[in-house]
Enzyme design. Structure first.
Site, short mmCIF file in Angstrom:
data_model
loop_
_atom_site.label_atom_id
_atom_site.label_comp_id
_atom_site.label_asym_id
_atom_site.label_seq_id
_atom_site.Cartn_x
_atom_site.Cartn_y
_atom_site.Cartn_z
N TYR A 55 39.15 41.55 0.62
CA TYR A 55 39.93 41.63 1.86
C TYR A 55 41.27 42.35 1.64
O TYR A 55 41.77 43.00 2.57
CB TYR A 55 40.12 40.24 2.49
N HIS A 108 36.21 36.85 15.60
CA HIS A 108 36.00 36.73 14.16
C HIS A 108 37.31 36.74 13.37
O HIS A 108 37.30 36.99 12.17
CB HIS A 108 35.07 37.84 13.66
N CYS A 116 46.31 28.95 5.98
CA CYS A 116 46.43 27.98 4.88
C CYS A 116 45.35 26.92 5.05
O CYS A 116 45.30 26.22 6.06
CB CYS A 116 47.81 27.33 4.88
N CYS A 135 51.83 29.04 0.68
CA CYS A 135 51.85 28.99 2.15
C CYS A 135 53.31 28.89 2.59
O CYS A 135 54.02 27.98 2.14
CB CYS A 135 51.06 27.78 2.65
N GLY A 175 29.32 49.24 20.88
CA GLY A 175 29.43 49.49 19.43
C GLY A 175 29.12 48.30 18.56
O GLY A 175 29.74 48.12 17.52
N THR A 176 28.15 47.50 18.97
CA THR A 176 27.74 46.38 18.11
C THR A 176 26.22 46.39 17.94
O THR A 176 25.49 46.72 18.89
CB THR A 176 28.25 45.02 18.64
N ASN A 201 26.46 52.40 23.08
CA ASN A 201 26.33 52.42 21.62
C ASN A 201 25.89 53.81 21.19
O ASN A 201 25.49 54.65 22.00
CB ASN A 201 25.29 51.37 21.19
P1 OAD Z 1 27.39 46.60 12.75
O1 OAD Z 1 27.79 47.41 11.56
O2 OAD Z 1 26.33 45.59 12.57
O3 OAD Z 1 26.94 47.57 13.94
C1 OAD Z 1 27.72 48.65 14.33
C2 OAD Z 1 27.09 49.28 15.56
O4 OAD Z 1 27.93 50.34 15.98
C3 OAD Z 1 25.70 49.88 15.34
O5 OAD Z 1 24.83 49.47 16.39
C4 OAD Z 1 25.93 51.40 15.41
O6 OAD Z 1 24.85 52.10 15.99
C5 OAD Z 1 27.15 51.48 16.30
N1 OAD Z 1 28.00 52.66 16.07
C6 OAD Z 1 28.30 53.26 14.89
N2 OAD Z 1 29.14 54.29 15.08
C7 OAD Z 1 29.37 54.36 16.42
C8 OAD Z 1 30.16 55.21 17.26
N3 OAD Z 1 30.87 56.22 16.76
N4 OAD Z 1 30.16 54.99 18.60
C9 OAD Z 1 29.44 53.97 19.12
N5 OAD Z 1 28.69 53.13 18.38
C10 OAD Z 1 28.65 53.31 17.05
O7 OAD Z 1 28.75 45.95 13.31
P2 OAD Z 1 28.93 44.71 14.29
O8 OAD Z 1 27.84 44.67 15.30
O9 OAD Z 1 30.32 44.74 14.77
O10 OAD Z 1 30.98 39.63 11.01
O11 OAD Z 1 28.74 43.49 13.30
C11 OAD Z 1 28.87 42.19 13.78
C12 OAD Z 1 29.45 41.30 12.71
O12 OAD Z 1 28.66 41.41 11.52
C13 OAD Z 1 30.85 41.67 12.26
O13 OAD Z 1 31.86 41.16 13.09
C14 OAD Z 1 30.91 41.07 10.88
C15 OAD Z 1 29.58 41.56 10.41
O14 OAD Z 1 29.02 40.94 9.32
C16 OAD Z 1 31.53 38.88 10.03
O15 OAD Z 1 31.97 39.35 9.01
C17 OAD Z 1 31.54 37.42 10.35
#
Ligand code: OAD
Length: 233
Positions: A55, A108, A116, A135, A175-176, A201
């Site tokens: 991190y 998240h 802490c 802390c 974007g998820t 996306n």
């Molecule tokens: P991911 O890495 O799983 O997914 C990213 C998404 O963004 C994918 O569907 C890509 O197709 C899309 N993407 C990539 N580049 C892009 C762009 N330029 N424009 C639009 N879309 C794009 O990330 P998250 O879904 O955010 O949690 O992941 C969810 C959680 O899993 C995170 O918060 C994290 C991770 O493990 C924890 O660490 C608890």
């Protein structure tokens, strides 16, 4: 649209064009790091130094990142839309707030905060964290951790998020990958509330079939265009 209640969910794809890598897919963070080791409470208990190093590196790499057109467009939507807009992000970077979003939940957690584990105080944090870090509130060392949510932990402000989903008219997921719960289940909650559901996306996510409307392309292109359409411009 005047009274529409909007809930937006964002993920790593929104910050990709700001230079912050995503988690899954080619070159994703989880391709080169073991999620169990660096993103679970058990991993932290086993090897806190390794988790701090992971991190600390990410905190440094975020320092140069700037919000992109998609972050600014969502902030504009919040401030121009006559109804309520709640932005729920899975991202731990500060780019939404830097772009001007205020109605924002970091479900998240935030990389720029430290928590802490002894007294529960959360602090704004821009430095590296070590096992020896004290802390500032209780003075104890050995308990400080990034104020982020790890797998197996409860995401933040879930009650407020579910309340907003239950009364929303529009839910937009941006974007998820839709692979991590509870966020991946928000579309179902919104549909149950009778909301229109939209996925923006780069490509269809795992849960794409659950959305009524879908738009694909880079976030910096499709999000500003979609926001302008919503605002009737
Ligand atoms: P991911 O890495 O799983 O997914 C990213 C998404 O963004 C994918 O569907 C890509 O197709 C899309 N993407 C990539 N580049 C892009 C762009 N330029 N424009 C639009 N879309 C794009 O990330 P998250 O879904 O955010 O949690 O992941 C969810 C959680 O899993 C995170 O918060 C994290 C991770 O493990 C924890 O660490 C608890």
């Amino acid at each position: 649209m005047a009274s529409d209640q909007i809930v937006l969910l964002t993920g790593a794809g929104l910050s990709a064009e700001s230079g912050i890598g995503t988690f899954r897919g080619q070159g994703g963070l989880w391709e080169n790091h073991d999620l169990e080791e660096v993103a679970t409470p058990e991993g932290f208990a086993r090897n806190p130094t390794k988790v701090h190093e992971f991190y600390n590196k990410r905190r440094v790499s975020l320092a140069d990142a700037r919000p992109n057109a998609a972050h600014f467009a969502l902030a504009k939507l919040e401030h121009s839309h006559p109804g309520d807009v709640l932005l729920v992000t899975q991202n731990i970077d500060p780019l939404h707030e830097e772009a001007g979003s205020e109605s924002l939940i970091h479900m998240h957690g935030e990389l720029a905060r430290a928590l802490c584990g002894s007294c529960g105080a959360s602090h704004v944090w821009t430095e590296n964290l070590f096992l020896t870090t004290h802390c500032p509130a209780c003075g104890k060392s050995g308990y400080m951790r990034p104020d982020v949510v790890w797998f197996g932990e409860m995401p933040r402000q879930m009650e407020r998020i579910y309340e907003a989903l239950a009364r929303c008219d529009l839910f937009v997921s941006i974007g998820t990958s839709g692979t991590v719960y509870p966020a991946a289940g928000f579309v179902e909650e919104a549909r149950r509330a009778g909301a229109h559901t939209v996925e923006l996306n780069l490509e269809p996510s795992e849960g794409a079939s659950q959305f009524i409307e879908t738009l694909y392309g880079p976030a910096t292109e499709i999000v500003p265009a979609y926001v302008e359409t919503l605002l009737g411009n």
